[in-house]
Design an enzyme around this catalytic site. Sequence first.
Site, PDB file in Angstrom:
ATOM      1  CG  HIS A   1      -1.922  -0.992   1.389  1.00  0.00           C
ATOM      2  ND1 HIS A   1      -2.087  -1.747   2.522  1.00  0.00           N
ATOM      3  CD2 HIS A   1      -2.895  -1.390   0.539  1.00  0.00           C
ATOM      4  CE1 HIS A   1      -3.107  -2.574   2.364  1.00  0.00           C
ATOM      5  NE2 HIS A   1      -3.618  -2.372   1.156  1.00  0.00           N
TER       6      HIS A   1
ATOM      7  CE  LYS B   1     -15.358  -6.937   4.518  1.00  0.00           C
ATOM      8  NZ  LYS B   1     -14.406  -6.784   3.429  1.00  0.00           N
TER       9      LYS B   1
ATOM     10  NE  ARG C   1      -2.871  -7.397  -4.114  1.00  0.00           N
ATOM     11  CZ  ARG C   1      -3.664  -7.826  -3.150  1.00  0.00           C
ATOM     12  NH1 ARG C   1      -3.175  -8.027  -1.945  1.00  0.00           N
ATOM     13  NH2 ARG C   1      -4.934  -8.060  -3.371  1.00  0.00           N
TER      14      ARG C   1
ATOM     15  CB  SER D   1      -4.211  -6.275   5.158  1.00  0.00           C
ATOM     16  OG  SER D   1      -3.845  -5.060   4.570  1.00  0.00           O
TER      17      SER D   1
HETATM   18  O1  PNS Z   1      -8.512  -2.484   0.568  1.00  0.00           O
HETATM   19  P1  PNS Z   1      -9.688  -2.923  -0.249  1.00  0.00           P
HETATM   20  O2  PNS Z   1     -10.560  -3.837   0.557  1.00  0.00           O
HETATM   21  O3  PNS Z   1      -9.267  -3.486  -1.564  1.00  0.00           O
HETATM   22  O4  PNS Z   1     -10.539  -1.605  -0.559  1.00  0.00           O
HETATM   23  C1  PNS Z   1     -11.766  -1.702  -1.222  1.00  0.00           C
HETATM   24  C2  PNS Z   1     -12.499  -0.345  -1.202  1.00  0.00           C
HETATM   25  C3  PNS Z   1     -12.558   0.212   0.196  1.00  0.00           C
HETATM   26  C4  PNS Z   1     -11.732   0.610  -2.082  1.00  0.00           C
HETATM   27  C5  PNS Z   1     -13.906  -0.588  -1.780  1.00  0.00           C
HETATM   28  O5  PNS Z   1     -14.491  -1.658  -1.124  1.00  0.00           O
HETATM   29  C6  PNS Z   1     -14.802   0.634  -1.643  1.00  0.00           C
HETATM   30  O6  PNS Z   1     -14.609   1.612  -2.314  1.00  0.00           O
HETATM   31  N1  PNS Z   1     -15.799   0.528  -0.746  1.00  0.00           N
HETATM   32  C7  PNS Z   1     -16.702   1.604  -0.448  1.00  0.00           C
HETATM   33  C8  PNS Z   1     -18.124   1.268  -0.842  1.00  0.00           C
HETATM   34  C9  PNS Z   1     -18.371   1.527  -2.297  1.00  0.00           C
HETATM   35  O7  PNS Z   1     -18.183   2.628  -2.798  1.00  0.00           O
HETATM   36  N2  PNS Z   1     -18.793   0.465  -3.003  1.00  0.00           N
HETATM   37  C10 PNS Z   1     -19.051   0.514  -4.416  1.00  0.00           C
HETATM   38  C11 PNS Z   1     -17.778   0.274  -5.200  1.00  0.00           C
HETATM   39  S1  PNS Z   1     -18.123   0.207  -6.894  1.00  0.00           S
END
Ligand code: PNS
Length: 163
Positions: free
Chosen positions: A18, A42, A93, A130
């Site tokens: 990250h 979560k 990644r 993570s």
């Molecule tokens: O670290 P991650 O879990 O890959 O991050 C994912 C994240 C937080 C970027 C994604 O889950 C997110 O944007 N969640 C917020 C809710 C949202 O906007 N959902 C619609 C996405 S199209």
Amino acid sequence: MSVAAVCPGSFDPITMGHLDIVRRAAGEFDRLVVAVLDNPRKAASAMFDAKERMELIRACVDDLPGVEVDSFSGLLVDFCRSKDISVVCKGLRAVSDFEYELQMAQMNQRIGGVETLFMSTSPEYSYLSSSLIKEVARGGGTIEGTVPPVVEEAVHRRLAEAG
Ligand code: PNS
């Protein structure tokens, strides 16, 4: 014209992968917000709460000009709108990341007009996640070099607290 971007994520906790993306993105944008998703669904399974995750990230990026750390709940596009940000920057990644990231990018473009720019993770960090790092730490393996030292200490402290 100044360009602002967001690096969103769960960051439970932030890894060297990250941080690699955040550092490189910080060099490409005038303003970069690292945004921690505060997901109440979560919360029970998280190692760190959103405030703790933000504090750890701040400790890792305090030398980077133009980088802010924030949190959001709900939709990323709403957070972007509230911060006047139109670009999401995410790391890839491997090809396995691509399918879901593409879906999210297309949805965020559709519902919020937000563009997503992908950066390739540096190869030395491409196997990091993570979840995997927490699993190794819980099993007593070394996580040195996979997370910044301040995060490594926090993980060990949290595991010790948990008994
Ligand atoms: O670290 P991650 O879990 O890959 O991050 C994912 C994240 C937080 C970027 C994604 O889950 C997110 O944007 N969640 C917020 C809710 C949202 O906007 N959902 C619609 C996405 S199209």
